[in-house]
Design an enzyme around this catalytic site. Sequence first.
Site, short mmCIF file in Angstrom:
data_model
loop_
_atom_site.label_atom_id
_atom_site.label_comp_id
_atom_site.label_asym_id
_atom_site.label_seq_id
_atom_site.Cartn_x
_atom_site.Cartn_y
_atom_site.Cartn_z
N GLU A 115 0.50 -1.33 0.29
CA GLU A 115 -0.10 0.32 -0.42
C GLU A 115 0.95 1.37 -0.20
O GLU A 115 1.38 2.20 1.00
CB GLU A 115 -0.98 -0.06 1.01
CG GLU A 115 -1.94 1.31 1.55
CD GLU A 115 -2.78 1.29 2.38
OE1 GLU A 115 -3.59 2.45 2.72
OE2 GLU A 115 -2.58 0.61 3.41
N LYS A 136 -2.84 -2.26 -2.67
CA LYS A 136 -3.64 -0.83 -2.14
C LYS A 136 -3.59 0.44 -2.80
O LYS A 136 -2.87 0.45 -1.98
CB LYS A 136 -4.32 -1.63 -0.94
CG LYS A 136 -4.98 -0.81 -0.19
CD LYS A 136 -5.74 -0.71 1.48
CE LYS A 136 -6.25 0.02 1.79
NZ LYS A 136 -6.95 -0.48 3.26
#
Length: 309
Positions: A179, A216
């Site tokens: 992420e 993500k």
Amino acid sequence: MTEHDKMLKKMCHADGFIAALDQSGGSTPKALRLYGIKDDEYEVGEKSMYDCIHKMRTRIMTSPKFNGDRILGAILFEDTMNREVEGMPTAQYLWNKKNIVPILKVDKGLEAEKDGVQLMKPIPNLDTMCDAALANGVLATKMRSVINQADLSGIKQIVEQQFDFGKQIMAKGLVPILEPEVNIKSPEKQEIEAMLRAVLIENLKLLRDDQKLMFKLTLPTVDDLYEQLVTHPNVVRVVALSGGYTRAEADSLLARQHGVVASFSRALTEGLRDDMTDDEFDTLLDTSIGEIFAASTASGVAKELHAHN
């Protein structure tokens, strides 16, 4: 088929989204305030605070509206994984009772900004955390760093760190969710995203065929910017964070990203309050889940894009 394979199949192919229930020590007081728990009802950083947030998460997880029909997985904070829901370890409860894939947040927070980015702090006990995750029946991990400026050197450092930790996690038999968040308030957001995509693609080229991961990512300014990641054979799934957008804003942006599904935290729990009746709570949660699910499936996730076993 092993439980790991069943989880991976669901994560690759099923419709739905990931519920992010992983507020850590730093973000918990804000989450509790939004939920209607006053600051004087617990001590920051102490067991009483984690008791309060676990009670909130338990109410969400045990709601009849929170199940695997629309939710692929749930990201847990380490303290949540180590606790129980209805007498079962949390991760086992999610998979065995709800058909929701458990995911563990493994990062230790962010360093101070340098070169326009905030790298992750060191994770000295990463192997130990991975072992605990495997013992609890967890499929994947998640770790977050932040990009604030269009500084190529900083972006390369962010991606290199994410992939280095990711390879350590893959070696343990888990699926890492990388992420590298782009700050939605950055005036250079579109430029950052173009640079980030290029660096991510370069790093994917260095993986072996059997190394599988997820991303993500912040909802991009340019629609379908991450299409090459969605279709990449090493990528199990690309999910999007809400990143400070309201649920309505995030849902609108997400619906235009083909093959990308949600992994929302604040946008999922928006409006939920401790003083709601169970009916009120479940009704609002059902609406939130329904709207996020609709946005996650609106662009028509083409199953053939995820050509994983």
